[in-house]
Write an enzyme that holds these catalytic residues in place. Structure first.
Site, PDB file in Angstrom:
ATOM      1  N   HIS A  48       7.530  35.812 -18.454  1.00 15.73           N
ATOM      2  CA  HIS A  48       6.895  36.705 -17.677  1.00 15.73           C
ATOM      3  C   HIS A  48       7.272  36.173 -16.073  1.00 15.73           C
ATOM      4  O   HIS A  48       6.721  37.143 -15.376  1.00 15.73           O
ATOM      5  CB  HIS A  48       5.581  36.104 -18.027  1.00 15.73           C
ATOM      6  CG  HIS A  48       4.541  37.865 -18.278  1.00 15.73           C
ATOM      7  ND1 HIS A  48       5.865  38.530 -18.381  1.00 15.73           N
ATOM      8  CD2 HIS A  48       3.247  37.666 -18.028  1.00 15.73           C
ATOM      9  CE1 HIS A  48       4.069  39.350 -18.249  1.00 15.73           C
ATOM     10  NE2 HIS A  48       3.162  38.716 -18.280  1.00 15.73           N
TER      11      HIS A  48
ATOM     12  N   PHE B 244      -1.959  35.993 -10.493  1.00 20.49           N
ATOM     13  CA  PHE B 244      -1.707  36.101 -12.223  1.00 20.49           C
ATOM     14  C   PHE B 244      -1.680  37.446 -12.488  1.00 20.49           C
ATOM     15  O   PHE B 244      -1.810  38.420 -11.690  1.00 20.49           O
ATOM     16  CB  PHE B 244      -2.980  35.871 -12.576  1.00 20.49           C
ATOM     17  CG  PHE B 244      -3.152  33.977 -13.212  1.00 20.49           C
ATOM     18  CD1 PHE B 244      -2.156  33.565 -13.929  1.00 20.49           C
ATOM     19  CD2 PHE B 244      -4.395  33.236 -11.946  1.00 20.49           C
ATOM     20  CE1 PHE B 244      -2.685  32.183 -14.259  1.00 20.49           C
ATOM     21  CE2 PHE B 244      -3.764  32.569 -11.816  1.00 20.49           C
ATOM     22  CZ  PHE B 244      -3.289  31.860 -13.093  1.00 20.49           C
TER      23      PHE B 244
END
EC number: 3.1.1.29
Length: 184
Positions: free
Chosen positions: A19, A64
């Site tokens: 990711h 995030f």
């Protein structure tokens, strides 16, 4: 002026995970520019460098992945950038590892980082460069995207980062159409 945003998650835990491909590309592109993304602003680590007369801002949101939009919106507003001057670099489950795809605009394809940016900007008409990570054999994507690359994948990861940096240079100096024609 161009703003290149690499998506990922902050912290050591996520450093080399699938990711965080966007962060890995930004780190490599910053080294190419002889810069380091250490300054803090726009809820991000960022750096700025001029290359062949073009001001380039590199951004790694520290919010995030799923909340990246606020950071991107702040930076874009500060620099008064147009959507066409923004490039978002992120991982993509639907492309095999080693494959990249440049798009002028489009939907999120289920990527929550892209969703967050589109929601914050109120528009999904920004270029993006998707980097393939492939799908997991078992189908559990949430654990898969947060897992590190295997030793066998490392050389492909390195080659993909280099190819992505070349694509970014093409986008900066030749535009999104040429970049799509050369790298898709």
């Amino acid at each position: 002026m161009k703003i290149i945003v690499g998506l990922g998650n902050p912290g050591e835990r996520y450093l080399r995970t699938r990711h965080n491909f966007g962060f890995m590309v930004i780190d490599r592109f910053a080294r190419y520019l002889e810069a380091e993304c250490r300054q803090k602003n726009f809820q991000s680590f960022f750096c700025k460098k001029t290359m062949q007369g073009e001001e380039i801002i590199l951004l790694k949101p520290q919010t995030f992945m799923n909340l990246s939009g606020g950071a991107v919106k702040e930076a874009l507003a500060f620099y008064k950038g147009a959507l066409r001057d923004l490039m978002v670099v992120c991982d993509d489950l639907d492309l095999p590892l080693g494959k990249i795809r440049v798009k002028r605009d489009g939907g999120s394809g289920g990527h929550r980082g892209l969703e967050s940016i589109a929601q914050s900007l109120g528009n999904s008409g920004f270029p993006r460069l998707k980097i393939g990570i492939g799908r997991p054999p078992g189908g559990d994507t949430s654990n898969y995207v947060l897992s590190p690359f295997s030793k066998d994948e490392e050389s492909t990861v390195h080659e993909t980062i280099e190819k992505t940096c070349l694509a970014l240079q093409t986008w900066i100096f030749e535009g999104v159409e040429t970049c799509m024609n050369k790298f898709n």
